[in-house]
Design a protein around this motif. Structure first.
Motif, PDB file in Angstrom:
ATOM      1  N   SER A 187      -3.428   9.383  -7.576  1.00 50.53           N
ATOM      2  CA  SER A 187      -4.572  10.094  -8.152  1.00 50.53           C
ATOM      3  C   SER A 187      -5.258   9.227  -9.212  1.00 50.53           C
ATOM      4  O   SER A 187      -6.464   9.302  -9.397  1.00 50.53           O
ATOM      5  N   ALA A 188      -4.510   8.340  -9.880  1.00 51.24           N
ATOM      6  CA  ALA A 188      -5.147   7.438 -10.855  1.00 51.24           C
ATOM      7  C   ALA A 188      -5.875   6.300 -10.144  1.00 51.24           C
ATOM      8  O   ALA A 188      -6.895   5.813 -10.625  1.00 51.24           O
ATOM      9  N   ASN A 189      -5.331   5.846  -9.023  1.00 50.54           N
ATOM     10  CA  ASN A 189      -5.931   4.723  -8.299  1.00 50.54           C
ATOM     11  C   ASN A 189      -5.693   4.925  -6.795  1.00 50.54           C
ATOM     12  O   ASN A 189      -4.638   4.557  -6.274  1.00 50.54           O
ATOM     13  N   PRO A 190      -6.683   5.509  -6.117  1.00 52.15           N
ATOM     14  CA  PRO A 190      -6.491   5.865  -4.697  1.00 52.15           C
ATOM     15  C   PRO A 190      -6.083   4.691  -3.808  1.00 52.15           C
ATOM     16  O   PRO A 190      -5.430   4.897  -2.786  1.00 52.15           O
ATOM     17  N   ARG A 191      -6.419   3.456  -4.217  1.00 50.17           N
ATOM     18  CA  ARG A 191      -6.032   2.310  -3.385  1.00 50.17           C
ATOM     19  C   ARG A 191      -4.513   2.141  -3.308  1.00 50.17           C
ATOM     20  O   ARG A 191      -3.994   1.486  -2.409  1.00 50.17           O
ATOM     21  N   THR A 192      -3.811   2.739  -4.259  1.00 52.22           N
ATOM     22  CA  THR A 192      -2.341   2.671  -4.227  1.00 52.22           C
ATOM     23  C   THR A 192      -1.789   3.227  -2.914  1.00 52.22           C
ATOM     24  O   THR A 192      -0.722   2.835  -2.452  1.00 52.22           O
ATOM     25  N   ALA A 193      -2.541   4.169  -2.324  1.00 51.29           N
ATOM     26  CA  ALA A 193      -2.091   4.773  -1.049  1.00 51.29           C
ATOM     27  C   ALA A 193      -1.896   3.699   0.013  1.00 51.29           C
ATOM     28  O   ALA A 193      -1.021   3.823   0.882  1.00 51.29           O
ATOM     29  N   LEU A 194      -2.679   2.621  -0.053  1.00 50.11           N
ATOM     30  CA  LEU A 194      -2.534   1.538   0.933  1.00 50.11           C
ATOM     31  C   LEU A 194      -1.208   0.813   0.746  1.00 50.11           C
ATOM     32  O   LEU A 194      -0.549   0.417   1.706  1.00 50.11           O
TER      33      LEU A 194
END
Ligand SMILES: [Fe+2]
Ligand SMILES: [Fe+2]
Length: 259
Positions: A187-194
């Motif tokens: 939620s803080a950094n959506p790119r973390t999902a990758l």
């Protein structure tokens, strides 16, 4: 089950780091097919399992300790969670050792695998490690421990059931650490999902190599729904896990019945 060397896969070195240190009491093997895999009801099966699981708990402890050392800038709450996990997994390791020895076994009596440690060693993000170790391996372990606790209790082995019960409570916290951290990071950094997705893909490919000869043909138990909800999975995630587990178990049953 007899290992079938024909289906054994060589491990891809890109997916597996070095193993942890083990003293010469241990025989370390790479893949499930090289373990001593005894059928249900075999008189040695329980000791073999206690020895195997003792070493798995040690690998999880070593993974948490390594993440603490390698990610010194992680959020303090996450580091505290990892430190707690180290202490918990050390206790689990000792509990399995105590039962193994009390039941006539000895440390290193059967081969062990260090796949959890070796797979994590090739995942270079903390969220990736939490996704594979805490949120996948330990969630599977939670289902197994929940089933094993109920089974041990039903046959009157309260010593074993009590150990699983205490372990289950700890594992819920470890999985929750994974779930809470990953959700907050995404939620803080959506790119973390990758990073999470690529770690899970890598972990699944490595896991498939380790168990290419079998060992995942489990149809005795499914998802521990209440425990997984307590561990921070959403209802939707648990429903998906239940559907996947039901489909997998039905396929295993079909394969076993057609043999
Ligand atoms: Fe554990
Ligand atoms: Fe754990």
């Amino acid at each position: 089950m007899t290992p079938n060397p024909a289906v054994r896969t060589r491990l891809d070195p890109r997916l597996f780091g070095d193993g942890p240190a083990r003293d010469d009491r241990f025989t370390v093997v790479d893949v499930w097919a090289d373990m001593v895999n005894l059928p249900d009801g075999h008189p040695e099966k329980e000791r073999e399992f206690l020895n195997r699981q003792m070493n798995e708990e040690a690998c999880v402890m070593e993974n948490a300790a390594r993440s603490l050392a390698e990610f010194p800038d992680a959020d303090w709450g996450v580091r505290k969670g990892l430190a707690r996990q180290c202490a918990d997994e050390a206790r689990h390791t000792l509990n399995y050792r105590r039962l193994l020895e009390a039941r006539g076994g000895r440390v290193g009596q059967y081969p062990v695998m260090n796949f959890q440690y070796r797979i994590l060693g090739k995942i270079d993000t903390l969220v990736g490690r939490l996704a594979v170790q805490n949120r996948s391996f330990e969630a599977d372990g939670l289902d197994a421990a929940t089933f094993a606790r109920d089974e041990a209790r039903a046959r009157g082995d309260d010593e074993l059931a009590d150990m699983y019960d205490a372990q289950q409570a700890d594992e819920v916290c470890h999985i929750r650490l994974g779930n809470d951290t990953i959700k907050a990071e995404i939620s803080a950094n959506p790119r973390t999902a990758l990073q999470v997705a690529s770690a899970l893909t890598q972990g699944a490919a490595a896991f498939a190599q380790v168990f290419a000869g079998g060992g995942t043909e489990v149809e005795k138990y499914g998802i521990a729904v209440e425990a997984r909800l307590e561990a921070g999975f959403s209802r939707e995630e648990v429903d998906v896990a239940v559907r996947m587990s039901d489909a997998r178990r039905a396929a295993v049953r079909e394969r076993l019945s057609s043999r």
